[in-house]
Scaffold this motif. Structure first.
Motif, PDB file in Angstrom:
ATOM      1  N   SER A  34      27.721 -74.129 -62.354  1.00 54.32           N
ATOM      2  CA  SER A  34      28.702 -72.920 -61.952  1.00 54.32           C
ATOM      3  C   SER A  34      29.426 -73.566 -60.756  1.00 54.32           C
ATOM      4  O   SER A  34      29.164 -74.677 -59.988  1.00 54.32           O
ATOM      5  CB  SER A  34      27.704 -71.796 -61.285  1.00 54.32           C
ATOM      6  OG  SER A  34      26.724 -72.457 -60.523  1.00 54.32           O
ATOM      7  N   TYR A  35      30.158 -72.527 -59.998  1.00 51.12           N
ATOM      8  CA  TYR A  35      31.253 -72.894 -58.901  1.00 51.12           C
ATOM      9  C   TYR A  35      30.501 -72.604 -57.667  1.00 51.12           C
ATOM     10  O   TYR A  35      29.727 -71.635 -57.514  1.00 51.12           O
ATOM     11  CB  TYR A  35      32.441 -71.978 -59.057  1.00 51.12           C
ATOM     12  CG  TYR A  35      33.146 -72.170 -60.374  1.00 51.12           C
ATOM     13  CD1 TYR A  35      34.083 -73.312 -60.192  1.00 51.12           C
ATOM     14  CD2 TYR A  35      33.101 -71.877 -61.502  1.00 51.12           C
ATOM     15  CE1 TYR A  35      35.012 -73.895 -61.132  1.00 51.12           C
ATOM     16  CE2 TYR A  35      33.764 -72.077 -62.428  1.00 51.12           C
ATOM     17  CZ  TYR A  35      34.891 -72.893 -62.596  1.00 51.12           C
ATOM     18  OH  TYR A  35      35.606 -73.242 -63.637  1.00 51.12           O
TER      19      TYR A  35
ATOM     20  N   ARG B 158      30.099 -79.749 -58.962  1.00 49.04           N
ATOM     21  CA  ARG B 158      29.837 -79.409 -60.305  1.00 49.04           C
ATOM     22  C   ARG B 158      29.637 -80.141 -61.388  1.00 49.04           C
ATOM     23  O   ARG B 158      30.063 -81.048 -61.491  1.00 49.04           O
ATOM     24  CB  ARG B 158      30.936 -78.105 -60.430  1.00 49.04           C
ATOM     25  CG  ARG B 158      30.848 -77.286 -61.823  1.00 49.04           C
ATOM     26  CD  ARG B 158      32.045 -76.173 -61.580  1.00 49.04           C
ATOM     27  NE  ARG B 158      31.925 -75.409 -62.870  1.00 49.04           N
ATOM     28  CZ  ARG B 158      32.623 -75.492 -63.967  1.00 49.04           C
ATOM     29  NH1 ARG B 158      33.718 -76.433 -63.670  1.00 49.04           N
ATOM     30  NH2 ARG B 158      32.663 -74.607 -65.055  1.00 49.04           N
TER      31      ARG B 158
ATOM     32  N   HIS C 252      31.137 -69.889 -65.821  1.00 50.58           N
ATOM     33  CA  HIS C 252      30.943 -71.354 -65.652  1.00 50.58           C
ATOM     34  C   HIS C 252      30.964 -71.955 -67.202  1.00 50.58           C
ATOM     35  O   HIS C 252      30.650 -73.117 -67.321  1.00 50.58           O
ATOM     36  CB  HIS C 252      29.471 -71.341 -65.146  1.00 50.58           C
ATOM     37  CG  HIS C 252      28.447 -70.885 -65.944  1.00 50.58           C
ATOM     38  ND1 HIS C 252      28.022 -69.532 -65.877  1.00 50.58           N
ATOM     39  CD2 HIS C 252      27.633 -71.407 -66.715  1.00 50.58           C
ATOM     40  CE1 HIS C 252      26.807 -69.335 -66.420  1.00 50.58           C
ATOM     41  NE2 HIS C 252      26.652 -70.228 -67.254  1.00 50.58           N
TER      42      HIS C 252
ATOM     43  N   GLU D  39      35.364 -73.665 -54.589  1.00 52.84           N
ATOM     44  CA  GLU D  39      35.690 -74.217 -55.857  1.00 52.84           C
ATOM     45  C   GLU D  39      36.177 -73.260 -56.835  1.00 52.84           C
ATOM     46  O   GLU D  39      37.059 -73.429 -57.396  1.00 52.84           O
ATOM     47  CB  GLU D  39      34.418 -74.838 -56.638  1.00 52.84           C
ATOM     48  CG  GLU D  39      34.074 -76.159 -55.924  1.00 52.84           C
ATOM     49  CD  GLU D  39      32.611 -76.607 -56.847  1.00 52.84           C
ATOM     50  OE1 GLU D  39      32.430 -77.594 -56.272  1.00 52.84           O
ATOM     51  OE2 GLU D  39      31.834 -75.780 -57.235  1.00 52.84           O
ATOM     52  N   LEU D  40      35.655 -71.972 -56.848  1.00 51.04           N
ATOM     53  CA  LEU D  40      36.027 -70.943 -57.678  1.00 51.04           C
ATOM     54  C   LEU D  40      37.562 -70.311 -57.129  1.00 51.04           C
ATOM     55  O   LEU D  40      38.321 -70.318 -57.819  1.00 51.04           O
ATOM     56  CB  LEU D  40      35.130 -69.789 -57.537  1.00 51.04           C
ATOM     57  CG  LEU D  40      35.449 -68.597 -58.534  1.00 51.04           C
ATOM     58  CD1 LEU D  40      36.009 -69.133 -60.086  1.00 51.04           C
ATOM     59  CD2 LEU D  40      34.510 -67.509 -58.800  1.00 51.04           C
TER      60      LEU D  40
END
Length: 242
Positions: free
Chosen positions: A211-212, A16, A147, A216-217
């Motif tokens: 963005s993820y 990212r 994001h 990752e999110l």
């Protein structure tokens, strides 16, 4: 994987890139270009944001023909998303009161200058302002917001969402993918004549880099939140009240 983007140097999307710059976030950006970007979002977002699916799965089941359901849209920008949501709910026979908030004076001025939509009100405010005022909404949503936020801002948004949402919060954002990057680069490039002088293509590509991935999110969401993936290349951060 290194994937050549149309008109851009090859980029490695395995990590990212939160430092990628989106021109419309610059408070000193060209105002005419920003307005052209807001106008273009009304065309681009229905194609890339997948809100028809989001609405059908996560929002419409909470609507009730016997009462008015309240919805809060955080970071509403130029307002194309809450306008479409208000119209869709009305077509489906539901009554909604949507409050769309954005702290950016430029976005608020653009949104409020457009023709009014029944059941939709725009306010220049941040989510924390509404928490401080003790406001509550049945459903809290956002589009393409996560994001943009640094870790502290993301934590604040999610905490505010839990305090504001009576039933559900759904934050929809881009899911980073080399394929999504390549397709958006090519598609937005071909569509450039439709949005001359706008930030849509460069900022869209920067948004994908910022963005993820789902993993990752999920790693930055607090307990009680979950990631749902959705076509086309979407991450949804979902929270349901207990």
């Amino acid at each position: 994987m290194r994937l050549p983007a149309w008109g851009l140097p090859a980029l490695d999307l395995r990590e990212r890139r939160p430092a990628a710059v989106e021109q419309m976030d610059d408070p000193d950006c060209d105002l005419d270009a920003l307005h052209r970007t807001y106008r273009g979002f009304g065309v681009v977002n229905p194609v890339v944001a997948g809100w028809q699916l989001t609405y059908r799965r996560w929002i419409r089941p909470l609507l009730d023909p016997a009462r008015t359901v309240t919805v809060l849209d955080i970071g509403s920008g130029g307002g194309d998303r809450p306008r479409a949501l208000a119209r869709q709910a009305r077509r489906d026979g539901f009554r909604v009161n949507i409050t769309a908030i954005d702290p950016d004076a430029r976005a608020h001025a653009w949104a409020t200058a457009r023709p009014a939509v029944p059941g939709l009100a725009f306010r220049r405010a941040a989510s924390g302002d509404l928490v401080a005022a003790g406001e509550r909404y049945d459903v809290v949503v956002s589009n393409h917001l996560l994001h943009h936020l640094d870790p502290a801002e993301l934590d604040g948004l999610l905490a505010d969402s839990e305090r504001l949402a009576v039933r559900r919060a759904v934050h929809s954002d881009i899911r980073r993918s080399p394929t999504a990057y390549a397709l958006f680069s090519a598609g937005a490039g071909l569509a450039t004549p439709l949005f001359p002088g706008s930030f849509i293509r460069p900022d869209g590509l920067a948004s994908i880099r910022r963005s993820y991935t789902p993993a990752e999110l999920a790693a930055v969401l607090p307990p009680g939140w979950r990631v749902q993936t959705q076509l086309p290349w979407r991450n949804l951060a979902v929270w349901d009240a207990r």
